[in-house]
Design an enzyme around this catalytic site. Structure first.
Site, PDB file in Angstrom:
ATOM      1  N   HIS A  88      32.333  -8.123  -7.110  1.00 13.69           N
ATOM      2  CA  HIS A  88      33.563  -7.571  -7.695  1.00 13.69           C
ATOM      3  C   HIS A  88      33.722  -6.091  -7.319  1.00 13.69           C
ATOM      4  O   HIS A  88      34.811  -5.625  -6.977  1.00 13.69           O
ATOM      5  CB  HIS A  88      33.502  -7.641  -9.230  1.00 13.69           C
ATOM      6  CG  HIS A  88      33.752  -9.006  -9.808  1.00 13.69           C
ATOM      7  ND1 HIS A  88      34.918  -9.703  -9.591  1.00 13.69           N
ATOM      8  CD2 HIS A  88      32.998  -9.791 -10.623  1.00 13.69           C
ATOM      9  CE1 HIS A  88      34.870 -10.864 -10.259  1.00 13.69           C
ATOM     10  NE2 HIS A  88      33.709 -10.936 -10.879  1.00 13.69           N
ATOM     11  N   GLU A 126      37.206 -13.374  -8.130  1.00 13.50           N
ATOM     12  CA  GLU A 126      36.043 -14.261  -8.268  1.00 13.50           C
ATOM     13  C   GLU A 126      35.621 -14.811  -6.910  1.00 13.50           C
ATOM     14  O   GLU A 126      34.458 -15.168  -6.713  1.00 13.50           O
ATOM     15  CB  GLU A 126      36.324 -15.381  -9.263  1.00 13.50           C
ATOM     16  CG  GLU A 126      36.532 -14.899 -10.704  1.00 13.50           C
ATOM     17  CD  GLU A 126      35.343 -14.142 -11.286  1.00 13.50           C
ATOM     18  OE1 GLU A 126      34.201 -14.378 -10.836  1.00 13.50           O
ATOM     19  OE2 GLU A 126      35.562 -13.299 -12.171  1.00 13.50           O
ATOM     20  N   HIS A 166      26.562 -10.774  -8.416  1.00  9.06           N
ATOM     21  CA  HIS A 166      27.907 -11.227  -8.758  1.00  9.06           C
ATOM     22  C   HIS A 166      28.827 -10.030  -9.041  1.00  9.06           C
ATOM     23  O   HIS A 166      29.898  -9.889  -8.428  1.00  9.06           O
ATOM     24  CB  HIS A 166      27.841 -12.151  -9.985  1.00  9.06           C
ATOM     25  CG  HIS A 166      29.178 -12.629 -10.481  1.00  9.06           C
ATOM     26  ND1 HIS A 166      29.705 -13.847 -10.152  1.00  9.06           N
ATOM     27  CD2 HIS A 166      30.092 -12.037 -11.278  1.00  9.06           C
ATOM     28  CE1 HIS A 166      30.889 -13.995 -10.726  1.00  9.06           C
ATOM     29  NE2 HIS A 166      31.154 -12.909 -11.419  1.00  9.06           N
ATOM     30  N   GLU A 167      28.391  -9.162  -9.927  1.00  7.15           N
ATOM     31  CA  GLU A 167      29.229  -7.995 -10.259  1.00  7.15           C
ATOM     32  C   GLU A 167      29.362  -7.074  -9.043  1.00  7.15           C
ATOM     33  O   GLU A 167      30.402  -6.441  -8.841  1.00  7.15           O
ATOM     34  CB  GLU A 167      28.650  -7.241 -11.463  1.00  7.15           C
ATOM     35  CG  GLU A 167      28.522  -8.066 -12.745  1.00  7.15           C
ATOM     36  CD  GLU A 167      29.815  -8.731 -13.215  1.00  7.15           C
ATOM     37  OE1 GLU A 167      30.908  -8.192 -12.939  1.00  7.15           O
ATOM     38  OE2 GLU A 167      29.727  -9.815 -13.831  1.00  7.15           O
TER      39      GLU A 167
END
Lengths: 502, 502
Positions: B271, B297, B267-268
């Protein structure tokens, strides 16, 4: 008057916040930053430095200081607030001479220079660092020309780390110290004498994780508070303070040499205790750090050497080392004590013994002065370094990493710092002698691992004052005499005369 | 005109340097800072924020922007420089409304709030955080009142993360999405249906060091460049950018749950790819970060879920997991795939499955609105949280750490952020559908570990633009349609309908 002072304090607190933020960015650069971050980090540090400088040297600060002249007298010399006005005025008069843009330019060059140095050192290739160093030296000279100086452009550089110190003063102290030192080194260098100490136990294969743990234990023993600081790894050990409650130290380890990382941790721990001991009431002002670099090195060298290589400390700490490195169970304390105090010419300053250490400093002092007076250009520095190493220590670095590239200082544009290490070492012995007089059972305290008595004494006498007082003011208050090389020489003769049976 | 623009850029670069320095200080606070550092760090961040804000909203910037009106038209909408003027004007008009002192006050409160939250969460005691949260909510309301808003004080909070977004818009999208979602959750919640997926393989004892290595390998697989970033540990995973060449992500591990840390890293990583992909020509301006939180997101949720929980990705990556955790050698890929896509009500948002995730968001959206319109006070938040968890997910948190204290956002004074997670998830599916149309063999690329094609597509369409365009402008350009919940619902029905044989 109180309102004027309050306004000044609020203003200075912003300067301080910017400076502390710069310290965080510098710390991150040397401990964590990926290579890609270098360019932006240099920009960020340049901007923070310029802004902090611009805020500090604003006309408004000058007006406040002017208005506060009568109040300063009323507050008294030793008070926090009187000192704040006095020291701020001294710094203001200095900093006003330097353009804020130059300050930012130097910060950017230092940040890029540091990155270049790390790479050059890794690859042992001075050429990778030379253009940066040329720029850094040129900027430092441009900076030094902003000041009045009596004798040498080197004077403002010394004054930058040690207010009031001049090249002539350094030379006078070194001239008094060098002949006796050379005689001592020469006596110990006799091959028959050299045999009297065996350092075999310090060579071997030492697990870095166990070295790390041992370093932490040494730091706890001297009183480092891990709720108010931490230790990390970096290419060159250093200490930096983000406030009197957040002081970071770094270290590095040599898997083949147990002493290297351990004494580096204790050295930086000494710096850290100083910063952690500054009175919180000074934390938001420029009084919130150690008084000067000599004062600072007196603390680090006190813990690293005077205590850290002493019998009393190791009577307490040796079992901790033996527990982490069981091979020492067959090495008696006396053999270990002599090994960590071996005197022999070596290449790396931070790993040098206490006796030959002074020659590393003299070498750097001379090279810096030659760079400043123009008799040496940066391109010729590696050869000049190697030639002096041969002349003073009889050994020639096999490569630049073990020679001219070993120290971090020049990569940050710092010149005029090295002499303070030696002056600090001298002061460390004067302070320890004084502490022994005032704490009669000091050695037996240390033998039982209780360093809190000494740390409390240092805090009372030195740490808590931050930079309220100059070094001369501190030595007057604490010792009643100025800094002198004689007690240091006596200490060296006593410790090493006994070890080497001279 | 060029000179005016150059002056503006130089000025904005300083604002940017201060903001990036703040990011370094924030990162350090959450990854490394000892507890003692909290008070000074809050002061430092307060000062940097106030100074950055004051520089940005200076009259001079307004004059430059005024002078640049004709040049902006000449430069064109899509140009870097035209966009810089346009977006700077929009932000200037917003930021001018907020006093710089309030910005600093909020930064200080956020920094102290974060520390209080970390402790409160550790001790699972909301009371330790309540006074901080009360202050943070009050400051956020004071901030919101600086703006004109049509309907709700919540609108400026949404707009802060997603320019132009309003509570009414969020409600419209959520209203369209919720009924279908509730039906899907209800269908899957049937005990007979629940049995169809076994997650036994994900429970166990998973060495954190091996989890760390697996996370790094996943990051390398999706294309994270460790020369331009790094991963560290923190209480709550986050991504922060110090420049487009230095992007830091953090994660955390649960020794008993393999999925938690792994999907957090991915997830990170999503980003981070966004921030690393911004054009370097934008790096010294406020265009140098992702366009908005929904855009951001969409990237993180795309990598975490659409790809990270897909069959093609695991066809490639499963052997890497099996090599680090040999117990999976007896678990076939299909069983594993179904396990990581299990749908079941759970307490922690960041570990929730994709289907029930939306209910966690709806809960937060409603609670934040209630705090803003005054129908809920901070003291009643834990009970309101728990009541809604029971109503929406049928489970009640046994303590505050697993309930109201689980997310970092409020501790930093961030309100109006949560809806963007769900909107971003919706967008991630629209983007992936579009990418599949434009890269016909995308799935077979992913199956062979080649994510560079997708990353290049995202870079071209989204990343490189930084915040030149609003979300609406981006979706127009890339998709030709606005953000919509329908493709996301179709995706959820397809993926989970197949897994659960609905």
């Amino acid at each position: 008057m109180k309102e004027v002072l309050a306004e000044l304090r609020t203003h200075l607190a912003q300067v301080r916040d910017l400076a502390q933020a710069s310290s965080v960015l510098g710390w991150d650069r040397e401990t964590n930053m990926p290579p890609g971050g270098a360019a932006a980090r240099a920009r960020q540090l340049g901007t923070l430095s310029t802004m902090a400088h611009r805020l500090f040297v604003s006309d408004q600060v000058g007006e406040w200081l002017e208005q506060l002249v009568p109040y300063e007298a009323e507050l008294g010399f030793a008070s926090d607030e009187g000192s704040l006005i006095r020291v701020t005025r001294r710094e203001y008069q200095k900093q006003r001479r330097v353009p804020s843009e130059l300050v930012g330019q130097m910060a950017r060059a230092a940040s890029l220079g540091h990155q270049a140095w790390v790479r050059a050192r890794q690859e042992s290739d001075f050429g990778l660092f030379q253009p940066n160093l040329e720029e850094l030296v040129a900027l430092r000279l441009q900076w030094a020309r902003c000041f009045d100086y009596e004798e040498s452009l080197y004077d403002p550089m010394l004054d930058n780390f040690e207010p009031g110190l001049t090249a002539a003063q350094v030379r006078r102290v070194f001239d008094e110290y060098r002949p006796a030192l050379v005689r001592l080194v020469s006596a110990i260098s006799d091959p028959a004498v050299q045999q009297r100490v065996d350092t075999g136990c310090l060579q071997g294969d030492f697990d870095p994780a166990a070295q790390w743990e041992l370093g932490l234990e040494a730091l706890r023993t001297i009183g480092f508070d891990f709720n108010r600081g931490r230790q990390d790894r970096s290419a060159h050990p250093f200490t930096t303070s983000f406030s009197c409650d957040d002081v970071r130290i770094t270290t590095r380890f040599d898997p083949g040499n147990l002493a290297s990382g351990l004494f580096s941790s204790i050295h930086e721990g000494g710096h850290a205790l100083y910063e952690l001991g500054v009175s919180p009431t000074l934390d938001d002002t420029l009084l919130g750090n150690g008084a000067s670099m000599v004062a600072h090195e007196s603390q680090s060298r006190l813990f690293e050497n005077v205590i850290g290589r002493s019998r009393p400390f190791w009577r307490f700490f040796y079992p901790a080392l033996q527990a982490r490195f069981p091979q020492f169970k067959s090495v008696d304390l006396e053999t270990f004590y002599r090994a960590i105090n071996r005197v022999t010419p070596s290449l790396i300053r931070v790993e040098a013994d206490e006796v030959t250490y002074g020659l590393h400093i003299v070498l750097r002092f001379e090279l810096e002065q030659a760079l400043v007076d123009g008799t040496l250009v940066v391109a010729d520095l590696p050869e000049a370094w190697n030639a002096k190493m041969e002349a003073y220590l009889g050994i020639r670095p096999p490569n630049d990493a073990l020679g001219v590239l070993q120290d971090v200082h020049w990569s940050g544009g710092m010149m005029g710092y090295f002499p303070e290490y030696l002056l600090g070492s001298m002061l460390s012995v004067q302070l320890y002698n004084q502490a022994r007089q005032e704490i009669p059972d000091l050695e037996s305290q240390i033998e039982t691992g209780r360093l809190d008595g000494l740390v409390a004494w240092l805090r009372e006498k030195i740490h808590r004052h931050g930079s309220k007082f100059t070094l001369g003011e501190l030595t007057d208050q604490v010792l009643g005499t100025p800094l002198s090389p004689q007690p240091y020489l006596a200490y060296l003769h006593e410790r090493y005369g006994e070890i080497y049976r001279l």
